[in-house]
Design a protein around this motif. Sequence first.
Motif, PDB file in Angstrom:
ATOM      1  N   LYS A 117      40.137  32.601  35.520  1.00 47.67           N
ATOM      2  CA  LYS A 117      40.496  32.988  36.897  1.00 47.67           C
ATOM      3  C   LYS A 117      39.550  33.628  37.414  1.00 47.67           C
ATOM      4  O   LYS A 117      38.162  33.669  36.911  1.00 47.67           O
ATOM      5  N   GLY A 118      39.358  33.875  38.432  1.00 45.00           N
ATOM      6  CA  GLY A 118      38.504  34.592  39.412  1.00 45.00           C
ATOM      7  C   GLY A 118      38.176  36.134  38.930  1.00 45.00           C
ATOM      8  O   GLY A 118      39.081  36.562  38.489  1.00 45.00           O
ATOM      9  N   LEU A 119      37.269  36.657  39.688  1.00 44.70           N
ATOM     10  CA  LEU A 119      37.200  38.052  39.463  1.00 44.70           C
ATOM     11  C   LEU A 119      38.480  38.961  40.141  1.00 44.70           C
ATOM     12  O   LEU A 119      38.735  38.534  41.565  1.00 44.70           O
ATOM     13  N   GLU A 120      38.613  40.023  39.544  1.00 43.05           N
ATOM     14  CA  GLU A 120      39.555  40.963  40.115  1.00 43.05           C
ATOM     15  C   GLU A 120      39.208  42.325  40.098  1.00 43.05           C
ATOM     16  O   GLU A 120      38.759  42.884  38.821  1.00 43.05           O
ATOM     17  N   ALA A 152      40.602  40.074  29.477  1.00 46.53           N
ATOM     18  CA  ALA A 152      39.554  39.879  30.441  1.00 46.53           C
ATOM     19  C   ALA A 152      38.368  40.316  29.867  1.00 46.53           C
ATOM     20  O   ALA A 152      38.424  40.832  29.089  1.00 46.53           O
ATOM     21  N   ARG A 203      37.153  42.779  36.606  1.00 50.61           N
ATOM     22  CA  ARG A 203      37.544  42.198  35.175  1.00 50.61           C
ATOM     23  C   ARG A 203      37.721  40.591  35.781  1.00 50.61           C
ATOM     24  O   ARG A 203      38.012  40.107  36.980  1.00 50.61           O
ATOM     25  N   GLN A 204      37.688  39.437  34.836  1.00 47.78           N
ATOM     26  CA  GLN A 204      37.844  38.314  35.017  1.00 47.78           C
ATOM     27  C   GLN A 204      38.440  37.780  33.670  1.00 47.78           C
ATOM     28  O   GLN A 204      38.003  37.636  32.555  1.00 47.78           O
ATOM     29  N   TYR A 249      35.534  42.675  31.054  1.00 46.19           N
ATOM     30  CA  TYR A 249      35.592  43.853  31.892  1.00 46.19           C
ATOM     31  C   TYR A 249      34.068  44.140  32.270  1.00 46.19           C
ATOM     32  O   TYR A 249      33.302  44.353  31.306  1.00 46.19           O
ATOM     33  N   TYR A 250      34.016  44.204  33.501  1.00 47.60           N
ATOM     34  CA  TYR A 250      32.325  44.520  33.930  1.00 47.60           C
ATOM     35  C   TYR A 250      32.381  45.706  34.831  1.00 47.60           C
ATOM     36  O   TYR A 250      33.378  46.385  35.755  1.00 47.60           O
TER      37      TYR A 250
END
Length: 120
Positions: A43-46, A92, A38-39, A94-95
Motif C-alpha cells: 500500500k501507499g504511505l499513510e 506496517a 506508515r506504509q 513506521y517512519y
Amino acid sequence: EVQLVESGGGLVQPGGSLRLSCAASGFAFSSYAMSWVRQAPGKGLEWVSVINDGGSISTYADSVKGRFTISRDNAKNTLYLQMSSLKSEDTAVYYCTKSSYGTGWSPDSWGRGTQVTVSS
C-alpha cells in the motif's frame, strides 16, 4: 546532517501495545513539528500523527484516533508513538519524519523506519 532513527518495532498480538521511539540529531529538535507515517505491505504511505514543536498540539488520522498517542521529549531529542489496541491493519513500516516548520506536516527528512507486525 539530520538523522532520525526509529526503534521499538516488533511482533505483537492483536489488542496488544507497543511504543515506538525516534531519536533525532543534527538539528534543533525543539523547533520543528514531528510526525509518524506508515506504509502497509503493498500500500501507499499513510500519515498517522503530527505533534507541534512544543508538544502541546497533536493530530491523528481517523484510523488511529483514540488508540495511538504521539509525544515528544525535547530534552532528549526523542519522538514517541504509544500504540494500543493494535489491529492487524496496523501492520506496517513506521517512519519518523521532521517537518520544515513548527506546526503541521511538511516533511523534509525521514528515518529508515521500523517494522510493526500485528498478528496472532
